[in-house]
Design a protein around this motif. Structure first.
Motif, PDB file in Angstrom:
ATOM      1  N   TYR A   1       0.910  -1.188  -0.029  1.00 50.04           N
ATOM      2  CA  TYR A   1      -0.018   0.051   0.047  1.00 50.04           C
ATOM      3  C   TYR A   1       0.905   1.131  -0.020  1.00 50.04           C
ATOM      4  O   TYR A   1       0.606   2.223  -0.603  1.00 50.04           O
ATOM      5  CB  TYR A   1      -1.113  -0.033   1.175  1.00 50.04           C
ATOM      6  CG  TYR A   1      -1.884   1.054   1.262  1.00 50.04           C
ATOM      7  CD1 TYR A   1      -3.242   1.118   0.362  1.00 50.04           C
ATOM      8  CD2 TYR A   1      -1.797   2.117   2.111  1.00 50.04           C
ATOM      9  CE1 TYR A   1      -3.871   2.315   0.558  1.00 50.04           C
ATOM     10  CE2 TYR A   1      -2.644   3.362   2.175  1.00 50.04           C
ATOM     11  CZ  TYR A   1      -3.718   3.238   1.500  1.00 50.04           C
ATOM     12  OH  TYR A   1      -4.572   4.268   1.506  1.00 50.04           O
ATOM     13  N   GLN A   2       2.017   1.041   0.564  1.00 51.08           N
ATOM     14  CA  GLN A   2       2.949   2.241   0.577  1.00 51.08           C
ATOM     15  C   GLN A   2       3.568   2.613  -0.596  1.00 51.08           C
ATOM     16  O   GLN A   2       4.005   3.517  -0.798  1.00 51.08           O
ATOM     17  CB  GLN A   2       3.889   2.099   1.633  1.00 51.08           C
ATOM     18  CG  GLN A   2       3.259   2.118   3.361  1.00 51.08           C
ATOM     19  CD  GLN A   2       3.113   3.556   3.776  1.00 51.08           C
ATOM     20  OE1 GLN A   2       3.357   4.321   3.117  1.00 51.08           O
ATOM     21  NE2 GLN A   2       1.928   3.557   4.546  1.00 51.08           N
ATOM     22  N   GLY A   3       3.642   1.483  -1.335  1.00 53.07           N
ATOM     23  CA  GLY A   3       4.383   1.571  -2.670  1.00 53.07           C
ATOM     24  C   GLY A   3       3.625   1.941  -3.895  1.00 53.07           C
ATOM     25  O   GLY A   3       4.101   2.037  -4.902  1.00 53.07           O
ATOM     26  N   LEU A   4       2.167   2.311  -3.503  1.00 52.25           N
ATOM     27  CA  LEU A   4       1.414   2.738  -4.686  1.00 52.25           C
ATOM     28  C   LEU A   4       1.677   4.279  -5.032  1.00 52.25           C
ATOM     29  O   LEU A   4       2.298   5.122  -4.202  1.00 52.25           O
ATOM     30  CB  LEU A   4      -0.248   3.036  -4.034  1.00 52.25           C
ATOM     31  CG  LEU A   4      -0.794   1.750  -3.768  1.00 52.25           C
ATOM     32  CD1 LEU A   4      -2.216   1.789  -3.085  1.00 52.25           C
ATOM     33  CD2 LEU A   4      -0.981   0.755  -4.986  1.00 52.25           C
ATOM     34  N   SER A   5       1.360   4.844  -6.253  1.00 59.82           N
ATOM     35  CA  SER A   5       1.767   6.059  -6.620  1.00 59.82           C
ATOM     36  C   SER A   5       0.812   7.198  -6.117  1.00 59.82           C
ATOM     37  O   SER A   5      -0.205   6.658  -5.450  1.00 59.82           O
ATOM     38  CB  SER A   5       1.553   6.092  -8.130  1.00 59.82           C
ATOM     39  OG  SER A   5       0.224   5.778  -8.543  1.00 59.82           O
ATOM     40  N   LEU A   6       1.413   8.360  -6.105  1.00 59.09           N
ATOM     41  CA  LEU A   6       0.690   9.370  -5.377  1.00 59.09           C
ATOM     42  C   LEU A   6      -0.559   9.889  -6.163  1.00 59.09           C
ATOM     43  O   LEU A   6      -1.620  10.181  -5.375  1.00 59.09           O
ATOM     44  CB  LEU A   6       1.879  10.399  -5.140  1.00 59.09           C
ATOM     45  CG  LEU A   6       2.886  10.177  -4.047  1.00 59.09           C
ATOM     46  CD1 LEU A   6       3.865  11.535  -4.209  1.00 59.09           C
ATOM     47  CD2 LEU A   6       2.670   9.797  -2.918  1.00 59.09           C
ATOM     48  N   ILE A   7      -0.595   9.992  -7.485  1.00 57.86           N
ATOM     49  CA  ILE A   7      -1.386  10.196  -8.240  1.00 57.86           C
ATOM     50  C   ILE A   7      -2.160   8.908  -8.790  1.00 57.86           C
ATOM     51  O   ILE A   7      -1.652   8.302  -9.517  1.00 57.86           O
ATOM     52  CB  ILE A   7      -1.041  11.085  -9.435  1.00 57.86           C
ATOM     53  CG1 ILE A   7      -0.205  12.234  -9.000  1.00 57.86           C
ATOM     54  CG2 ILE A   7      -2.111  11.313 -10.307  1.00 57.86           C
ATOM     55  CD1 ILE A   7       0.459  13.103 -10.023  1.00 57.86           C
ATOM     56  N   ILE A   8      -3.534   8.830  -8.193  1.00 59.86           N
ATOM     57  CA  ILE A   8      -4.364   7.674  -8.656  1.00 59.86           C
ATOM     58  C   ILE A   8      -5.351   8.284  -9.608  1.00 59.86           C
ATOM     59  O   ILE A   8      -6.459   8.696  -9.089  1.00 59.86           O
ATOM     60  CB  ILE A   8      -5.051   6.983  -7.165  1.00 59.86           C
ATOM     61  CG1 ILE A   8      -3.746   6.382  -6.412  1.00 59.86           C
ATOM     62  CG2 ILE A   8      -5.786   5.608  -7.907  1.00 59.86           C
ATOM     63  CD1 ILE A   8      -3.990   5.875  -5.295  1.00 59.86           C
ATOM     64  N   ASP A   9      -5.006   8.143 -11.058  1.00 55.65           N
ATOM     65  CA  ASP A   9      -6.141   8.658 -12.071  1.00 55.65           C
ATOM     66  C   ASP A   9      -6.767   7.538 -12.583  1.00 55.65           C
ATOM     67  O   ASP A   9      -7.728   8.036 -13.462  1.00 55.65           O
ATOM     68  CB  ASP A   9      -5.426   9.561 -12.829  1.00 55.65           C
ATOM     69  CG  ASP A   9      -4.051   8.858 -13.367  1.00 55.65           C
ATOM     70  OD1 ASP A   9      -3.924   7.743 -12.928  1.00 55.65           O
ATOM     71  OD2 ASP A   9      -3.482   9.596 -14.164  1.00 55.65           O
ATOM     72  N   THR A  10      -6.525   6.259 -12.600  1.00 62.70           N
ATOM     73  CA  THR A  10      -7.420   5.465 -13.255  1.00 62.70           C
ATOM     74  C   THR A  10      -8.426   4.409 -12.440  1.00 62.70           C
ATOM     75  O   THR A  10      -8.020   4.428 -11.403  1.00 62.70           O
ATOM     76  CB  THR A  10      -6.255   4.370 -14.043  1.00 62.70           C
ATOM     77  OG1 THR A  10      -5.393   3.870 -13.228  1.00 62.70           O
ATOM     78  CG2 THR A  10      -5.529   5.071 -14.846  1.00 62.70           C
TER      79      THR A  10
END
Length: 256
Positions: A212-221
């Motif tokens: 979860y910590q490795g997710l990207s900061l911008i979640i647009d999809t």
């Protein structure tokens, strides 16, 4: 010559012209006229009575009088004065006081005395209004006629069969529940096993948290949003399980 070739003021206009008579064509006469005339003559008598009937007018002297249309009873014949003298048969003379009485003669009065009539027993009734309205007492429900009926108070056969079927269904249901309880019996989880399960849950939570910590900061999809939501739900469920294992020391789990 026609007037179109010469002017209106011309000498030739003074010459009298012959009047042309317009001959009309002969009037049209149908070839079926004789047949139609013959048919109308044949059917003319059938309509001779059409229209109001010619009736003779009433005379002024025969006017309508009072009570002339009321029904009248036939007149009774007046009895003649000599009616009582028309009897041809002479009745016997009245017996004297000294004559012996006749024996063995039965009269209608004697027959009525000797005949024995059984009195009719009246049907029991009840009156339910002040006007005297009567009803049979048997149909009112006040007579306990069903108490004397054969088999009164006994359970009907169809109810006995229904109760027996319900009893068998209840026994079968209890047996199935007992078997399920036996199959799903629970056993005590030891402290070592509880600690092992707790460590496994925490390790799995750490793995999901690292992902979860490795997710990207911008979640647009949409796929990124769904993946983030799935990780959050899984971590929340693991936190509840960890809290449950840490709070309670005694835990039971099913055998299967």
């Amino acid at each position: 010559m026609s007037g179109k070739m010469y002017p209106l003021e011309s000498v030739y206009n003074c010459i009298p012209k012959e009047e042309k008579k317009i001959e009309k064509p002969p009037r049209y006469v149908s070839k079926f006229r004789p047949a139609v005339v013959l048919e109308s003559k044949l059917t003319k008598d059938a309509m001779r009575m059409m229209g109001p009937a010619k009736l003779e007018m009433p005379s002024p002297d025969k006017y309508l009088k009072k009570h002339s249309k009321e029904a009248k009873l036939p007149e009774k014949p007046q009895p003649s004065k000599d009616a009582h003298r028309t009897c041809t048969e002479k009745k016997p003379a009245v017996p004297s006081r000294t004559d012996p009485p006749p024996m063995g003669i039965q009269t209608q009065r004697d027959l009525n005395k000797t005949t024995i009539f059984v009195p009719v027993k009246p049907k029991p009734t009840y009156v339910d209004t002040n006007k005297g309205h009567k009803e049979l007492l048997e149909n009112s429900g006040l007579v306990p006629k069903y108490l004397l009926k054969k088999g009164y108070g006994e359970t009907p056969l169809y109810l006995q069969q229904r109760n027996e079927a319900e009893r068998r269904a209840q026994e079968e249901n209890d047996r199935l529940i007992r078997e399920q309880r036996e199959q799903g019996a629970m056993h005590y989880l030891s402290d070592e096993d509880r600690q092992a399960v707790l460590q496994g849950l925490k390790k799995k939570w750490d793995t999901l948290h690292r992902e979860y910590q490795g997710l990207s900061l911008i979640i647009d999809t949409l796929s990124k949003k769904a993946h983030k939501k799935q990780l959050e739900e899984a971590m929340k469920q693991l936190e509840q399980d960890i809290n449950l294992f840490e709070r309670y020391k005694t835990i039971y789990i099913p055998n299967n």
